[in-house]
Each structure stands twice: as structure tokens, then as C-alpha cells.
Design a protein around this motif. Sequence first.
Motif, PDB file in Angstrom:
ATOM      1  N   VAL A   1       0.838  -1.199   0.000  1.00 11.49           N
ATOM      2  CA  VAL A   1       0.000   0.000   0.000  1.00 11.49           C
ATOM      3  C   VAL A   1       0.874   1.250   0.000  1.00 11.49           C
ATOM      4  O   VAL A   1       0.602   2.223  -0.711  1.00 11.49           O
ATOM      5  N   THR A   2       1.950   1.219   0.792  1.00  5.30           N
ATOM      6  CA  THR A   2       2.857   2.370   0.807  1.00  5.30           C
ATOM      7  C   THR A   2       3.371   2.671  -0.592  1.00  5.30           C
ATOM      8  O   THR A   2       3.342   3.813  -1.052  1.00  5.30           O
ATOM      9  N   MET A   3       3.830   1.622  -1.288  1.00  6.19           N
ATOM     10  CA  MET A   3       4.361   1.825  -2.634  1.00  6.19           C
ATOM     11  C   MET A   3       3.269   2.290  -3.586  1.00  6.19           C
ATOM     12  O   MET A   3       3.481   3.201  -4.396  1.00  6.19           O
ATOM     13  N   VAL A   4       2.081   1.664  -3.505  1.00  5.50           N
ATOM     14  CA  VAL A   4       0.993   2.037  -4.416  1.00  5.50           C
ATOM     15  C   VAL A   4       0.657   3.513  -4.247  1.00  5.50           C
ATOM     16  O   VAL A   4       0.546   4.274  -5.218  1.00  5.50           O
ATOM     17  N   ILE A   5       0.526   3.952  -2.990  1.00  7.80           N
ATOM     18  CA  ILE A   5       0.140   5.349  -2.762  1.00  7.80           C
ATOM     19  C   ILE A   5       1.244   6.291  -3.222  1.00  7.80           C
ATOM     20  O   ILE A   5       0.992   7.279  -3.922  1.00  7.80           O
ATOM     21  N   ALA A   6       2.486   5.974  -2.857  1.00  7.09           N
ATOM     22  CA  ALA A   6       3.582   6.888  -3.205  1.00  7.09           C
ATOM     23  C   ALA A   6       3.747   6.977  -4.719  1.00  7.09           C
ATOM     24  O   ALA A   6       3.847   8.074  -5.285  1.00  7.09           O
ATOM     25  N   VAL A   7       3.750   5.818  -5.388  1.00  4.84           N
ATOM     26  CA  VAL A   7       4.005   5.826  -6.835  1.00  4.84           C
ATOM     27  C   VAL A   7       2.838   6.453  -7.587  1.00  4.84           C
ATOM     28  O   VAL A   7       3.028   7.293  -8.475  1.00  4.84           O
ATOM     29  N   THR A   8       1.604   6.073  -7.219  1.00  5.11           N
ATOM     30  CA  THR A   8       0.461   6.685  -7.894  1.00  5.11           C
ATOM     31  C   THR A   8       0.436   8.178  -7.642  1.00  5.11           C
ATOM     32  O   THR A   8       0.149   8.961  -8.547  1.00  5.11           O
TER      33      THR A   8
END
Lengths: 400, 453
Positions: B246-253
Motif C-alpha cells: 500500500v505504501t508503494m501504491v500510494i507513493a508511486v500513484t
Amino acid sequence: MAVTDMGRGVADAPPKVALLNNPRVRGAIYQVLLAVVLVYLVYAGIGNMLGNMERAGISTGFGFLDNTAGFAISQSLIDYDQGVSTYGRVFVVGLLNTLIVAVIGIFFATIIGFLVGVARLSNNWIVNRLATAYVEFFRNIPLLLHIFIWYFGVLRLLPQARDSFDFGFLGLLNNRGYFAPKPIWGEGAMLILYALIAAIAIAWGISRWAHKRQMETGQIFPAFWTGLGLIIGLPLLAFLVMGAPLSWDIPVAGGFRPSGGMTVIPEFLALLVALTTYTAAFIAEIVRAGILGVSKGQSEAAHALGLRQGQNLRLVIIPQALRIIIPPLTSQYLNLTKNSSLAVAIAYPDLVSVFQGTTLNQTGLAPQIVAITMLTYLTISLLTSAFMNWYNNRVALVER
Amino acid sequence: MIDRTNVTAPPENTGPATAFVRGEMLAEQPAPITESGPIGWIRTNLFPSVPQAILTLFCLYILYLIVPSIIRFLFVDAVWTGTDRTVCATEVQGGVRAPGWFGACWAYVGTYTNQFIYGRYPDEEQWRVNIAGFLFFGGLIPLLIPSVPFKRENLIFMVLIVPVATLILLTGGNFEVGGMILPLAILTAIALIAVFGFSKGAQSDPIPGLITTAAIFAGIFIVLGVLAVDFGLERVETEDWGGLLVTMVIAVTGIAASLPLGIALALGRRSDLPIVKFVSVVFIEFWRGVPLITVLFMSSVMLPLFLPEGVSFDKLLRALIGVALFSSAYMAEVVRGGLQALPKGQYEGAMALGLNWGQMTRMIILPQALKLVIPGIVNTFIGLFKDTTLVLIIGLFDFLGTIQSSYTDPTWSSPVQSMTGYSFAAIVYFIFCYAMSRYSMFMERQLDTSHRS
């Protein structure tokens, strides 16, 4: 004349350009399109919101601010009574709690930041490395994690109330917070305050006069030390004249919780320490960049003019470094203020926590409460940046 | 220039005074031990003067206070293996450790690692997350290294293929897109007619514009078609996502959405058109003036109110929208810095060549401005990466949120549990952010074409 007439003749018959290729016409079309789309989006959004609010039974208007709030708040700078005070007062309590943690945080973050920033430029290897390690460690870990570490980690490890760390006169520290001695001002204490105000006014006047005299005659007057002496001396004199009208209510360790003194709740301590240390790392980098930004020739020239090291720092380096430092420093101050909203994660009763959190949960009036909260932060931000822009313009380089 | 021969053989007629002048050069001698080698280094760097010496000793004392206790907690006293809380608790607390023991409980982190990375993503479906991760990092790393060729192809892969593939892999694909086809078809028709009419009105050839527009919409239709295909993947709801995923999804998006929006806003803020400029300034200053946490609250409680009845967004998507809007304002200011740093001659040169605004921006201004602000973009990304932790306040389980929620597990509950979890989180965040900040500094040096010494 003939030449100008010829020139006019050419201008009078421009090459035929299609209307849509005229930049002004194009610009107008784009702008009208943008405005129409935005107005439609806002109109549709608000229409949907009103419809949804009606269906969900959410009332409009701000009448709820006069309703009584039925919950307790663990820290309040003004009088607040559970079950008597209104939601409007909850807002004020929250706002004051936000401001106090922000102001104290800014104060300490500036001091630590300047110290660490200067330490990063030190020739002393270990001081330099320690400062670098500080900056890298605090900057690269999320602030929320800092807050959690201080609150759930460090402060939970403090002893129980009955085994408090006892700092004697400085109060007690245990897992229920910091219990500080409380000053009790006696008769005539106001005179000390007046003396302080008078001292500041006189010191300001002296520094103006000294500056003017130096401009006219070149003679230097030690305005700084005189001012400092006045600001410390006059209130001290008033204090002694009034017969030392100050006593301290020192907290006493008790079995359940200490009695007496002022209580600083652990949430406040954790938030303050986390905000201060985190922001200080950023301020340190700004200070370092500011000092490095003043070219070496400046201090060489100052030495050539015969200024001493202290004068060189005070009159040449710092004024120029400040010019570089202030704009990013402002945004760090604003960041600290905005970041204080993370208080909600550890239930420190700041604006977001008591107003956007508890009040919103109790009343369910999401649109009004979210709007008030956001506008409050926006106002704080805009006011601070307006003030800092004004200050920045004052210190900015006057270019030819 | 001193002539050597004069020194070795002084003139005859100078008299007895020359008896004091040495007749030959001294042999070179090594620097005194106090000025070179480790001792000299310590003298010049640690003890050059009394105040500095005091400062050095003070720093050594601080290090003595901090470092040994951290090392003892993290390594010496740490517990590496075990199956439940007893290995990480003292005898008084119902465990096996001696009284006063205080060390990290890595055994607990070990059992929870899978959850910290994937959250509650089903075990048998986690290969999908791994493939998405490989696709993303496999595309990202060559993009980040300046000397690797095929940047254009790489970028197309990252912008077009990776997002669609990741979306399908993570959610399971098989989206219901039937409702979007008609509105999109109408939009296509409107766009084509508008382009045609505009070129006719401007007396230019409409064909290239029409082809570009048609290609864009065809691309959108193809993406929709791919999203609608049933690949036979099991559907995984976003409520089950968690941890580092989730951290990666939010940061990258957040960064991917904020980049184009931020560029548009930055251009808008420097525009000559008053309405465009006003809208951009208000948008940027509003989002920059409010804390992210209020933005997240707003997107989680207010966004549903703004939408027509019956339309609802996923909780993760709502947070993503809030994060994207918030970071686009910051990105706009970064890009504006790049636009302002370009010398005026670039704009004037472009206009002198007869380029229109779009061509000038696309071919002259943005390539240079964006290159200038790569470090700034990376720094914004670091900030965003750290700020993703805030979503735990609105009830999403990101990396820190998953760690925080694991504390409720009674199997591992012990006094050292929270410190262990936070230490682990701190190490992971530090590695990510430190690596990114190093990269940003590396790019700064790469891009520094000014001739400052």
C-alpha cells in the motif's frame, strides 16, 4: 514624414490572419472553456453535496457551534468544562493547543537547527559527523514514526508515578507527563512586566540612537550590551524592589499521580520533541546552505577592511546568509505548524484531533467542520507567509 | 628563480658573512609525527584548540551514551528465533529472559515479515504482487541510470504498460467497463469535431490533428478493453491490501498523477491568461496551505458527498485522490522553479524561430526545465513516501499501519514489541529515503552544467 506615413500604410493593411490564429482570441476561448468547466464542476459538486446531505439528514449552517460539547479535553489553555462549553469553544481550545505546540516547537527547532547547521560546517571531524548523522537520521524517517517512537516507545518506558524521575526544583518526570513547578505571582508582579516592556522600549530607542550617531560621527556605542543589560536589569530591579513577589508551587511525588505544579501531558511532550527534532534537521540543512551561500570573498573583504571575526560574522556573513535562509525557513515553520496536526494519531487535543476528530464524530457535520478546519490552517499559512514576505522584502538585497 | 649553483657555490668576494650561509641544500625530511599520520590527523581534526577539544570530548560522551545502548538493543541483546512471546519477555512478564533484559524481538518481526510486505493479501495470490514489483522496478532502474540507452522506449513501457499491468495484477482485472463506452464514444466524437472545426477556422490542415486525437482515443479504448478481459485472476479487494504494498501504491500513484498535473499548474501559474493564472494560483496555494491529514479526512468524508447518488469510490482510491491533489501543488512549485531558472533567451529564441506556445513549451522549455528539477522531483517523492504513513490515521493499513496493528496480537505482546516494530519500520524507511536522497544528490552533480568550481 513620408517614412512614417509609409510605415503606417504597411500597418494599416496587415496580412489576413484567421480569427482563430489570433492569440488573444485563442486565449479568450481557452479561458472561457476553463471557466465554464470549473463552474460546472463546482456547481454540480455543491448540488450533489446538498442533495446527499439532505438524504443523510445532515443539517446545513453553523448553528452547531453553539451546542454543548459533551466530551473532556485533556489540555486546555482557556476554561473548558465538559458538558457546559460549546463546540465553538472546543474549536478555540483546539486552535490554541495547535498554536502553542507550534510556537514552542518553532522556537526550539530554530535553536537546534542553527546549532546543528553550524556544527555541520565545523572543521572538527567528530562534531561534523555527529551533526551529519543527526540530519540524515531525522530527515529520512517519517514524522509520524518519530511521534510514535517518542510516545509509544520512549515515554512509555518512563517510570510509574511513584518512582518518578525527581529533578528537585525542576519538577518530576514520569509516564503521566512532566510535572513542572508552577510560578505563583504575588502582589506587584505586574510591575515586573511593565519594567520589561519599558526596558525593551528603551533598548530599542538606544539602538536607533546609536545607529544614527554612528552614521553621523562614526563613533560606536555598545548598544547591544546596554540593551541586554537593560532588559535583564530593569525587571530584576523591579523584582527586588517589590520584595521578590514570586513563589513556586513545586509538584510532590505521590502514589497515583504527583500533586501540585503544572502538568505537561505526555502527548504534548512526545509531539513537541518529535516536531522539534524532525524540523530541526531540515532547518540545519537550510542554515548550512545559507552560510555556504555567502561567498568567501565577502569575509576576506571584511577582514581586509579591518573588521574583527565577531564583526565580520555579525555585520557581513549573517545578514547575507539570512537573506538566503529566510524564505525556506518560513516554509519549514509552516510545515511544522501543519505537521502538528499529526497530533491526532496520539490524541493530543489539537485542532484536528478535537474538532475534525471528536466534534465531527459527535455531530456528523462533515462539510462544515472540514471547511472550518481547512480554512483555519489556510489562514494561518497565508498570514505567516504574508508576514515573512514582508520581512523578506525588508532584508532583501536592494538591487540597482 | 633561485639559481642552485649560486647557493652551493657562493661568489668569492662576499667576505666572512657568508660563513653563516649554508653551502648545500638540506635533505627533505618527513613531516613531524605530530603533523602527519593518525596523530597529526587527530590533532588537526579533533583537538586543534582547547574549546574544540572540549567539544570533541562532549561529542564522544554523547556517542558513548547513545551508540552502545542502541547496539545492545538491536544486536547484542536481541532475540532472533522463537515462536511466541515467551522468548521476548522477562521472567516477571511471563517469559524466559533474565530480569532487566531489554532487547529487540526480531523473532516477532520474522514471523510478521510477510504481513508487513503484503498486508492481508491472500498467500496464494502474492506472486501477482511480486510480478508487479519486478515489472515496476525492472522498468524504473534502467530509467534512473543516465547512461542506459533506450530511454524513450523505457518511458513508454513505464507510462503505458506498467500501470495497466500492475492494475490488472493487483486487483485481478475483469473490470466492468460497459458503462463507460458510450460516454467515451460521445467524447471522442466531440473531440474529433472540435479538432476539425478548430483547424478549419485556423485555416490549417486538419488531418494531423485528427490522426493524433483518434490515436489517443483508440489507445484509451484499447486500455479499457484490456481491463475488461477476464484473465482468470481471483479478485483481491483493496481492503486486503496492506503493508509495503500500500505504501508503494500510494507513493508511486501519487507521484505519477502529480507530475502531469503539477506541470500543468506550473505552466498555468506562469501563463499570461488571467483566469488560467488565477485558478492555478488559488489551487496551488490552497493545497499547500492545509495539512495533508485534513486533505485525507476531506477525501474520505467529503468526496462521497460531492459525487452523485449511487457513485462511490473505494477507500484506497479516495486516499489516492487526496494524495495526488496535495502533491500536485507541491510538484507545481518544483516545476515552476525549473521554469523560472531557464534564461529568458530560451523563450525569446523559441519565439524568434516562429514556434507557437505549445511547440515552444514541448520542445524547448519543458525538456530543459524538467531536467533541471529532477532532484526537486525526487525530494518531493521522498516527502510523499514519508507522508504515506498518514493514511493509517484514516484507517488504511500501510507499512507503518500494519506494524502498528500487529501490536494487538497477544501471541507476541511484550514490552519490547513496540520498540522492535518501530525500529524495523525506521530502518526500512531510512533505507528507502536515504537511497533516494543519495540518488537526488547524484543527479544534481550529473546535471550541474554550470561552470562553478
